[in-house]
Write a protein that holds these residues in place. Sequence first.
Motif, PDB file in Angstrom:
ATOM      1  N   GLY A   1       0.812  -1.217   0.000  1.00  0.00           N
ATOM      2  CA  GLY A   1       0.000   0.000   0.000  1.00  0.00           C
ATOM      3  C   GLY A   1       0.839   1.257   0.000  1.00  0.00           C
ATOM      4  N   ASP A   2       0.156   2.402  -0.074  1.00  0.00           N
ATOM      5  CA  ASP A   2       0.862   3.695  -0.126  1.00  0.00           C
ATOM      6  C   ASP A   2       0.356   4.660   0.931  1.00  0.00           C
ATOM      7  OD1 ASP A   2      -1.637   4.227  -1.114  1.00  0.00           O
ATOM      8  OD2 ASP A   2      -0.969   4.750  -3.140  1.00  0.00           O
ATOM      9  N   ASP A   3      -0.271   4.126   1.976  1.00  0.00           N
ATOM     10  CA  ASP A   3      -0.749   4.994   3.035  1.00  0.00           C
ATOM     11  C   ASP A   3       0.344   5.240   4.072  1.00  0.00           C
ATOM     12  OD1 ASP A   3      -0.597   2.566   4.313  1.00  0.00           O
ATOM     13  OD2 ASP A   3      -2.705   2.472   4.892  1.00  0.00           O
TER      14      ASP A   3
ATOM     15  N   SER B   1       1.781   1.894   5.976  1.00  0.00           N
ATOM     16  CA  SER B   1       2.699   1.067   5.198  1.00  0.00           C
ATOM     17  C   SER B   1       4.010   1.807   4.957  1.00  0.00           C
ATOM     18  CB  SER B   1       2.056   0.644   3.874  1.00  0.00           C
ATOM     19  OG  SER B   1       1.639   1.768   3.129  1.00  0.00           O
TER      20      SER B   1
END
Length: 568
Positions: free
Chosen positions: A12-14, A17
């Motif tokens: 993910g890219d949040d 993460s």
Amino acid sequence: MAPRRSAQWYAGDDRNSYIHRAWMRRGLPADAFDGRPHIAIANTASDLTPCNAHLNEVARSVANGVYEAGGIPLDLPVVSLGETQVRPTAMLWRNMAAMATEEMLRANPIDGVVLLGGCDKTIPALLMAACSVDLPAVVVPGGPMLTGTFRGVPLGCGTDVWKLSEEVRAGTLSEQAFLDSESAMIRSRGHCNTMGTASTMGLLAEALGMTLPSTAGIPAPDSRLLAGAHAAGALAVDLVEQQRRPSDVLSRGSFHNAIVALAALGGSTNAVVHLLAIAGRAGVELTLDDFDRIGAGVPLLVDLQPAGRFLMEDLHRAGGLHAVLAEVADLLDPGARTVSGRPLVEHVEGAPVYDREVIRTRAAPLQERAGIAVLRGNLAPDGAVIKPAAASPHLLRHRGPAVVFDSVEDLHARLDDPGLDVTADSVLVLRGCGPKGYPGMPEVSNMPLPAKLLAQGVRDMVRVCDGRMSGTAYGTVVLHVAPEAAAGGPLARVRTGDMVVLDVAARTLHVEADLDAREPSAAFLNALARPARGWERLYIDTVRQADTGADQDFLLGASGDRVARGSH
């Protein structure tokens, strides 16, 4: 293919993460987070666990194997228990080590684990943890030390300590000669070179199916151990790919095979409490009586100390575990699988024996019936165990007066008193040494013999205790008496002079007295452990009895690998 467990942290890219990846970028390339299996190396190396001190080197070979197979190796130091060092007993913390390892495996972003153990409690604790979290796992036993010699004679670590120290007390060996042997006892890295608990549990881990086949029993300094560790690292990646977990390997048949191996090897009585505890975590039904039912008729095939003459280096040279199991292959469960995906019987089929002095034939065993015997009677309503292979045949049926000691301190204070009313026919009884009473069930059941009897040439007596004994020990010792005295067991009410009757063939242990009409002695009650806080308090409040494996009541079974909530 289903997403890796580690992807729950890294994909993910949040913000979360990002945090998980960024803090791990200390040499790891970006593609370390692209879905490769992340393999923890649960490492019990410690300078204070001398038998495991070499496991950092083994871990490097495991890491190389993980990398080669496309995984990411991650060193995870876990609780390490040095049998010879920690007080009051390493057994007090086996369950704690298992709990801590389980929680760290569950809490971290890993997909599988390689378990590195050696000293007595480390392999059992690691297996208990692996069963409870049920991630793909493989064991790499650290291996036994090489044979040391003193004055031209091989020394068995542990076993010869007991023998030589008794000779000093008997006046047949000088104290200086005893001390001189100290420098020769431990020749190399590795755990005890007798068939003690460390050797037994390493070999039984393989009999259970939890090691790379042919890995257990390789001496610690042998370069083949590092090659095996490398292969185990690669196997761990494959286990993740196949999603082959301990619950897929450990069956009732696996424990059946371990009990057969225990008997054929002449293994440690400590294996009983460890196998019961591992089965309890794995959800496999196993009872104390299974050890007698499955193992009693199995012949002792390995001529190894303490039951025989040779040492672990000799067993490896002679063909190792597979050669032993090939002799009793018809007694093994044919369906029990290993981490390789294949049944154990396929791995041992046709394994050659290279030295028939060390590994006997089925037709000419060291002993015909050598498995652990389970005794019951009014002294042990829930059972006690004895290892006939390490006992004196003439004492396996015996009646004699009890000489009772209320604690280890009482034993040490009075044992060598010239006025002690004891003969070779007496039965030494030591209580207050079970899981709750000591606490932790220490290895004190193989009580030293009274000095005045040693001087008369006596070298064995019947001994009864609610504690354990070292797997390196020998003698006619009835141990693991359950319920223990501290839990209200009848052992608490035996008195000096009571006639104790042992009949191993009949599987009985009785005392000729009306125990129900008595109260425990004040000296015994005053000697019991009463911790006010910490793990010892939690241990005493929740530990179960020896006949079920002495695990904590709240740790039975498994919780799986799921973590319900995130950390940010």
